[in-house]
Design a protein around this motif. Structure first.
Motif, PDB file in Angstrom:
ATOM      1  N   GLN A  15      -5.443   4.122 -15.154  1.00 53.15           N
ATOM      2  CA  GLN A  15      -6.751   4.381 -15.770  1.00 53.15           C
ATOM      3  C   GLN A  15      -7.836   3.514 -15.133  1.00 53.15           C
ATOM      4  O   GLN A  15      -8.937   3.996 -14.850  1.00 53.15           O
ATOM      5  CB  GLN A  15      -6.682   4.131 -17.279  1.00 53.15           C
ATOM      6  CG  GLN A  15      -5.828   5.136 -18.021  1.00 53.15           C
ATOM      7  CD  GLN A  15      -5.540   4.715 -19.462  1.00 53.15           C
ATOM      8  OE1 GLN A  15      -6.004   3.687 -19.936  1.00 53.15           O
ATOM      9  NE2 GLN A  15      -4.754   5.533 -20.148  1.00 53.15           N
ATOM     10  N   ALA A  16      -7.529   2.240 -14.912  1.00 52.31           N
ATOM     11  CA  ALA A  16      -8.518   1.326 -14.333  1.00 52.31           C
ATOM     12  C   ALA A  16      -8.871   1.724 -12.908  1.00 52.31           C
ATOM     13  O   ALA A  16     -10.049   1.709 -12.523  1.00 52.31           O
ATOM     14  CB  ALA A  16      -7.988  -0.107 -14.381  1.00 52.31           C
ATOM     15  N   LEU A  17      -7.873   2.068 -12.106  1.00 56.54           N
ATOM     16  CA  LEU A  17      -8.126   2.470 -10.722  1.00 56.54           C
ATOM     17  C   LEU A  17      -8.886   3.793 -10.670  1.00 56.54           C
ATOM     18  O   LEU A  17      -9.851   3.932  -9.904  1.00 56.54           O
ATOM     19  CB  LEU A  17      -6.805   2.578  -9.953  1.00 56.54           C
ATOM     20  CG  LEU A  17      -6.127   1.254  -9.615  1.00 56.54           C
ATOM     21  CD1 LEU A  17      -4.684   1.485  -9.186  1.00 56.54           C
ATOM     22  CD2 LEU A  17      -6.891   0.492  -8.543  1.00 56.54           C
ATOM     23  N   LEU A  18      -8.480   4.750 -11.472  1.00 57.83           N
ATOM     24  CA  LEU A  18      -9.152   6.053 -11.483  1.00 57.83           C
ATOM     25  C   LEU A  18     -10.610   5.918 -11.904  1.00 57.83           C
ATOM     26  O   LEU A  18     -11.488   6.602 -11.363  1.00 57.83           O
ATOM     27  CB  LEU A  18      -8.407   7.024 -12.406  1.00 57.83           C
ATOM     28  CG  LEU A  18      -7.069   7.539 -11.878  1.00 57.83           C
ATOM     29  CD1 LEU A  18      -6.289   8.248 -12.969  1.00 57.83           C
ATOM     30  CD2 LEU A  18      -7.266   8.443 -10.672  1.00 57.83           C
ATOM     31  N   ALA A  19     -10.873   5.033 -12.853  1.00 61.64           N
ATOM     32  CA  ALA A  19     -12.245   4.826 -13.326  1.00 61.64           C
ATOM     33  C   ALA A  19     -13.152   4.335 -12.200  1.00 61.64           C
ATOM     34  O   ALA A  19     -14.349   4.622 -12.195  1.00 61.64           O
ATOM     35  CB  ALA A  19     -12.260   3.839 -14.491  1.00 61.64           C
ATOM     36  N   ARG A  20     -12.579   3.616 -11.247  1.00 64.45           N
ATOM     37  CA  ARG A  20     -13.369   3.088 -10.122  1.00 64.45           C
ATOM     38  C   ARG A  20     -13.237   3.939  -8.860  1.00 64.45           C
ATOM     39  O   ARG A  20     -13.894   3.655  -7.861  1.00 64.45           O
ATOM     40  CB  ARG A  20     -12.929   1.657  -9.815  1.00 64.45           C
ATOM     41  CG  ARG A  20     -13.279   0.702 -10.963  1.00 64.45           C
ATOM     42  CD  ARG A  20     -13.104  -0.715 -10.491  1.00 64.45           C
ATOM     43  NE  ARG A  20     -13.454  -1.676 -11.500  1.00 64.45           N
ATOM     44  CZ  ARG A  20     -14.576  -2.402 -11.488  1.00 64.45           C
ATOM     45  NH1 ARG A  20     -15.449  -2.251 -10.528  1.00 64.45           N
ATOM     46  NH2 ARG A  20     -14.798  -3.278 -12.433  1.00 64.45           N
ATOM     47  N   GLY A  21     -12.347   4.896  -8.894  1.00 57.16           N
ATOM     48  CA  GLY A  21     -12.126   5.713  -7.705  1.00 57.16           C
ATOM     49  C   GLY A  21     -11.405   4.962  -6.605  1.00 57.16           C
ATOM     50  O   GLY A  21     -11.599   5.241  -5.420  1.00 57.16           O
ATOM     51  N   TRP A  22     -10.564   4.010  -6.999  1.00 56.18           N
ATOM     52  CA  TRP A  22      -9.854   3.168  -6.046  1.00 56.18           C
ATOM     53  C   TRP A  22      -8.396   3.570  -5.916  1.00 56.18           C
ATOM     54  O   TRP A  22      -7.811   4.155  -6.821  1.00 56.18           O
ATOM     55  CB  TRP A  22      -9.910   1.705  -6.487  1.00 56.18           C
ATOM     56  CG  TRP A  22     -11.239   1.052  -6.335  1.00 56.18           C
ATOM     57  CD1 TRP A  22     -12.327   1.510  -5.656  1.00 56.18           C
ATOM     58  CD2 TRP A  22     -11.623  -0.211  -6.891  1.00 56.18           C
ATOM     59  NE1 TRP A  22     -13.365   0.612  -5.744  1.00 56.18           N
ATOM     60  CE2 TRP A  22     -12.958  -0.458  -6.495  1.00 56.18           C
ATOM     61  CE3 TRP A  22     -10.972  -1.162  -7.671  1.00 56.18           C
ATOM     62  CZ2 TRP A  22     -13.642  -1.606  -6.861  1.00 56.18           C
ATOM     63  CZ3 TRP A  22     -11.659  -2.304  -8.036  1.00 56.18           C
ATOM     64  CH2 TRP A  22     -12.981  -2.528  -7.632  1.00 56.18           C
ATOM     65  N   MET A  23      -7.822   3.182  -4.769  1.00 55.66           N
ATOM     66  CA  MET A  23      -6.406   3.388  -4.494  1.00 55.66           C
ATOM     67  C   MET A  23      -5.721   2.029  -4.353  1.00 55.66           C
ATOM     68  O   MET A  23      -6.358   1.034  -3.998  1.00 55.66           O
ATOM     69  CB  MET A  23      -6.210   4.176  -3.192  1.00 55.66           C
ATOM     70  CG  MET A  23      -6.838   5.565  -3.170  1.00 55.66           C
ATOM     71  SD  MET A  23      -5.985   6.740  -4.223  1.00 55.66           S
ATOM     72  CE  MET A  23      -4.552   7.128  -3.221  1.00 55.66           C
ATOM     73  N   LEU A  24      -4.414   2.015  -4.592  1.00 56.55           N
ATOM     74  CA  LEU A  24      -3.598   0.799  -4.521  1.00 56.55           C
ATOM     75  C   LEU A  24      -2.596   0.891  -3.380  1.00 56.55           C
ATOM     76  O   LEU A  24      -1.988   1.945  -3.167  1.00 56.55           O
ATOM     77  CB  LEU A  24      -2.838   0.621  -5.844  1.00 56.55           C
ATOM     78  CG  LEU A  24      -1.774  -0.476  -5.900  1.00 56.55           C
ATOM     79  CD1 LEU A  24      -2.404  -1.857  -5.755  1.00 56.55           C
ATOM     80  CD2 LEU A  24      -0.976  -0.378  -7.196  1.00 56.55           C
ATOM     81  N   ALA A  25      -2.421  -0.225  -2.695  1.00 55.24           N
ATOM     82  CA  ALA A  25      -1.355  -0.385  -1.702  1.00 55.24           C
ATOM     83  C   ALA A  25      -0.547  -1.615  -2.090  1.00 55.24           C
ATOM     84  O   ALA A  25      -1.115  -2.645  -2.454  1.00 55.24           O
ATOM     85  CB  ALA A  25      -1.928  -0.555  -0.301  1.00 55.24           C
ATOM     86  N   ALA A  26       0.764  -1.504  -2.015  1.00 53.24           N
ATOM     87  CA  ALA A  26       1.655  -2.615  -2.373  1.00 53.24           C
ATOM     88  C   ALA A  26       2.426  -3.082  -1.149  1.00 53.24           C
ATOM     89  O   ALA A  26       2.903  -2.266  -0.362  1.00 53.24           O
ATOM     90  CB  ALA A  26       2.629  -2.179  -3.464  1.00 53.24           C
ATOM     91  N   ALA A  27       2.550  -4.406  -1.016  1.00 49.64           N
ATOM     92  CA  ALA A  27       3.359  -5.025   0.034  1.00 49.64           C
ATOM     93  C   ALA A  27       4.399  -5.884  -0.682  1.00 49.64           C
ATOM     94  O   ALA A  27       4.057  -6.882  -1.310  1.00 49.64           O
ATOM     95  CB  ALA A  27       2.497  -5.869   0.954  1.00 49.64           C
ATOM     96  N   GLU A  28       5.642  -5.470  -0.612  1.00 49.96           N
ATOM     97  CA  GLU A  28       6.689  -6.115  -1.403  1.00 49.96           C
ATOM     98  C   GLU A  28       7.770  -6.722  -0.537  1.00 49.96           C
ATOM     99  O   GLU A  28       8.259  -6.094   0.387  1.00 49.96           O
ATOM    100  CB  GLU A  28       7.330  -5.098  -2.345  1.00 49.96           C
ATOM    101  CG  GLU A  28       6.339  -4.421  -3.275  1.00 49.96           C
ATOM    102  CD  GLU A  28       7.014  -3.442  -4.200  1.00 49.96           C
ATOM    103  OE1 GLU A  28       7.829  -3.889  -5.048  1.00 49.96           O
ATOM    104  OE2 GLU A  28       6.751  -2.237  -4.061  1.00 49.96           O
ATOM    105  N   SER A  29       8.142  -7.934  -0.900  1.00 46.20           N
ATOM    106  CA  SER A  29       9.288  -8.566  -0.277  1.00 46.20           C
ATOM    107  C   SER A  29      10.405  -8.670  -1.312  1.00 46.20           C
ATOM    108  O   SER A  29      11.287  -7.826  -1.371  1.00 46.20           O
ATOM    109  CB  SER A  29       8.912  -9.930   0.310  1.00 46.20           C
ATOM    110  OG  SER A  29       9.984 -10.468   1.043  1.00 46.20           O
ATOM    111  N   CYS A  30      10.347  -9.648  -2.199  1.00 47.99           N
ATOM    112  CA  CYS A  30      11.458  -9.905  -3.120  1.00 47.99           C
ATOM    113  C   CYS A  30      11.737  -8.764  -4.095  1.00 47.99           C
ATOM    114  O   CYS A  30      12.845  -8.663  -4.621  1.00 47.99           O
ATOM    115  CB  CYS A  30      11.232 -11.214  -3.881  1.00 47.99           C
ATOM    116  SG  CYS A  30       9.744 -11.244  -4.897  1.00 47.99           S
ATOM    117  N   THR A  31      10.771  -7.892  -4.337  1.00 49.97           N
ATOM    118  CA  THR A  31      10.988  -6.775  -5.263  1.00 49.97           C
ATOM    119  C   THR A  31      11.484  -5.518  -4.557  1.00 49.97           C
ATOM    120  O   THR A  31      11.857  -4.553  -5.231  1.00 49.97           O
ATOM    121  CB  THR A  31       9.700  -6.450  -6.047  1.00 49.97           C
ATOM    122  OG1 THR A  31       8.623  -6.328  -5.109  1.00 49.97           O
ATOM    123  CG2 THR A  31       9.382  -7.536  -7.055  1.00 49.97           C
ATOM    124  N   GLY A  32      11.474  -5.503  -3.262  1.00 54.07           N
ATOM    125  CA  GLY A  32      12.093  -4.417  -2.511  1.00 54.07           C
ATOM    126  C   GLY A  32      11.616  -3.016  -2.853  1.00 54.07           C
ATOM    127  O   GLY A  32      12.390  -2.068  -2.749  1.00 54.07           O
TER     128      GLY A  32
END
Length: 162
Positions: A15-32
């Motif tokens: 909801q928060a990202l959509l409200a701003r029109g933003w996209m998310l990118a994740a860079a994960e090590s320990c969570t694989g």
């Protein structure tokens, strides 16, 4: 404790990202890839989740995210500067405005006096602003990884809403 579920946090983040029109990118090590999996478990996530990178090895951090090998050599993969570089790289190598990075020691081995098992560094880049934090989570490997996902999502919700 009455903490929201991981799925509820993903819904809040969506909801928060959509409200701003933003996209998310994740860079994960320990969570694989667990953050990406949690996000993409939510129907419609393609509207706000752009990509996830599992950069488990130091080489992957360098090749996929552009983390300077000297940072890893000087500070270790589990460090504030590497977490921040991973978050920056997640955004730089994507079409997202928001990046999250996690690098830590989930155990049961790999810890030491300076960085015990359960140490996790988080990096966040939101609309061009970098931030970071460190947490020490108790429990076994599964508990540490789950706590890491939960904290990453909680902090993303806070940062995107602010």
């Amino acid at each position: 404790m009455n903490e929201p579920s991981i799925s509820a946090l993903c819904e809040q983040l969506a909801q928060a990202l959509l409200a701003r029109g933003w996209m998310l990118a994740a860079a994960e090590s320990c969570t694989g890839g667990m953050i990406a999996a949690a996000c993409t478990d939510l129907a419609g996530s393609s509207q706000w989740f752009e990509r996830g990178v599992v950069s488990y090895s130091n080489e992957a951090k360098q090749e996929l995210l552009g983390v300077d090998p000297d940072l890893i050599a000087q500070h270790g993969a589990v460090s504030e500067v590497v977490a921040r570089a991973m978050a920056f790289g997640a955004v730089r190598h994507s079409h997202a405005q928001v990046g999250v990075a996690v690098t830590g020691i989930a155990g049961p081995t790999g810890g030491n006096a300076q960085k015990p098992v359960g140490t996790v560094w988080f990096g966040f880049q939101v609309d061009g602003r970098l931030s970071s934090e460190m947490r020490l989570f108790p429990g076994d490997r599964a508990a540490i990884r789950t706590a890491t996902v939960r904290r990453a999502l909680q902090r993303l919700v806070e940062l995107v809403r602010s």
